[in-house]
Design an enzyme around this catalytic site. Structure first.
Site, PDB file in Angstrom:
ATOM      1  N   LEU A  60       0.867  -1.175   0.000  1.00 39.98           N
ATOM      2  CA  LEU A  60       0.000   0.000   0.000  1.00 39.98           C
ATOM      3  C   LEU A  60       0.903   1.224   0.000  1.00 39.98           C
ATOM      4  CD1 LEU A  60      -2.830  -0.877   2.571  1.00 39.98           C
ATOM      5  CD2 LEU A  60      -3.050  -0.734   0.086  1.00 39.98           C
ATOM      6  N   ASP A  61       0.543   2.241  -0.810  1.00 40.05           N
ATOM      7  CA  ASP A  61       1.391   3.421  -0.808  1.00 40.05           C
ATOM      8  C   ASP A  61       1.319   4.114   0.550  1.00 40.05           C
ATOM      9  OD1 ASP A  61      -1.305   4.136  -2.389  1.00 40.05           O
ATOM     10  OD2 ASP A  61      -0.700   5.864  -1.168  1.00 40.05           O
ATOM     11  N   THR A  62       2.229   4.989   0.803  1.00 40.85           N
ATOM     12  CA  THR A  62       2.402   5.559   2.137  1.00 40.85           C
ATOM     13  C   THR A  62       1.144   6.253   2.640  1.00 40.85           C
ATOM     14  OG1 THR A  62       4.750   5.866   1.650  1.00 40.85           O
ATOM     15  CG2 THR A  62       3.849   7.077   3.541  1.00 40.85           C
TER      16      THR A  62
END
Length: 387
Positions: A251-253
């Site tokens: 998952l992106d930040t």
């Protein structure tokens, strides 16, 4: 005649002062004979005389002749003759005269309870026999008489968390358990957890020492187990685990939501492989108004830099003025795919949350909380990727 009679009476009465004639007292001689009998003290002497050297027939301190003892003999008395006699219990009390010879006090004595000393050679032989008895080589019994291979099925199921042994036996009686594709109908079947495939109600049971966790990743956390820049990462949530875990997908930040952690390498590989097409669901907050054909556009495919991206499902969950909350489901796992698709359609994403990964839903799990997945959830994941 009367006077002569009185003289004779007086003469017989004063014999003690006469100086000892032939007719001296006979009663006194009898008394002396009784006193001279050695070892035969009078009763009163045995009762009270418990002294050392002034006993019956002994010499007193004054060096006189043998006396009969007794309280008037002048012999020294040990402290508390009456108390010593009372403690002794027997007539005359305990004998305190010194004895000579091997039986004397302080000398070598042999009691009935003491065994004679054994020679050193005998002790060495005993020790050698004991060592030989305990150091015997183990006898290898035939396989039919030893432990059978594998473990009992109900024991393996109980250790995997399917319930108590009794509850697992009931599952077997209800024909809900199968091993290697065959339904088990009897108790006591032995299985090998490392090789055999065990299923309950069609779901595979993770019988080995695998761990499965679901984390609700907060925004700002990097999807790596270690970060060289010192940022907060997924590894910070499992630092107290001895077994090495790794995350399933990314998952992106800035994206929140569910992410899986496990040490089952094959399961993690299949969950992220495009061949199995495991679906992921996202909730995105965007600004409207939205055209009616937005869902159709996403399902037909959006042209991106790295090719077409298609959504499997789209629906509007909530609408408050210009604020829309939409749900997007897709099976692809390319980087930032949901953000890029909506942005390409003209609707940049303000906030993005992943609410499910395959059959595992986020539910009401709080942000930053880590929970262990149930056996049913693990079984559904394995069925999803044909394990």
């Amino acid at each position: 005649m009367r006077s002569s009679g009185r003289n004779n009476d007086s003469g017989r009465g004063n014999y003690r002062g006469a100086g000892g004639g032939a007719s001296q007292p006979k009663a006194g001689g009898k008394r002396d004979e009784k006193q001279q009998r050695a070892g035969r003290p009078r009763p009163e002497e045995r009762r009270y005389d418990v002294g050392g050297t002034g006993g019956p027939g002994g010499k007193d301190e004054r060096g006189g002749a043998k006396s009969g003892g007794g309280p008037k003999s002048g012999a020294p008395k040990s402290g508390g003759s009456r108390g010593a006699a009372a403690r002794g219990g027997a007539k005359g009390g305990p004998r305190t005269g010194a004895k000579s010879g091997p039986g004397a006090k302080g000398g070598p004595q042999r009691g009935r309870g003491q065994a004679p000393a054994r020679p050193r050679e005998y002790d060495a032989q005993v020790e050698e026999r004991n060592r030989a008895r305990h150091n015997k080589p183990q006898i290898k019994t035939p396989k039919t008489f030893g432990d059978q291979e594998g473990e009992r099925l109900q024991k393996v199921l109980a250790r995997a968390g399917m319930g108590s042994r009794r509850a697992c036996e009931e599952l077997i009686d209800q024909a809900r358990v199968e091993v290697n594709g065959q339904i088990v109908m009897e108790q006591g079947v032995r299985v090998d957890p490392e090789k055999d495939e065990i299923k309950v109600d069609g779901l595979t049971v993770a019988t080995q020492s695998y761990l499965f966790f679901a984390l609700n990743k907060p925004a700002g956390v990097v999807s790596t187990m270690e970060d060289p820049d010192g940022r907060q990462c997924l590894g910070d949530y499992v630092t107290n685990r001895e077994t090495r875990l790794f995350h399933v997908g990314r998952l992106d930040t800035e994206t929140e939501g569910i992410i899986l952690l496990t040490n089952h390498g094959e399961l993690a590989h299949r969950l992220t492989h495009p061949r199995y097409g495991v679906k992921k669901t996202y909730l995105a907050a965007i600004q409207g108004p939205l055209p009616r054909d937005l869902g159709k556009q996403l399902k037909d495919g959006i042209q991106l830099e790295d090719g077409y991206a298609r959504a499997d499902h789209f629906r509007v969950v909530e609408n408050t003025g210009k604020n829309y909350l939409v749900e997007v489901t897709l099976h692809e796992g390319r980087k930032h795919i949901v953000r890029r698709m909506l942005s390409e359609a003209g609707f940049p994403v303000d906030k993005l949350v992943r609410t499910s990964f395959g059959p595992i839903a986020l539910g009401d799990q709080k942000s930053g909380w880590l929970r262990r997945m149930t056996n049913t959830e693990v079984g559904m994941l394995m069925r999803e990727v044909e394990l």
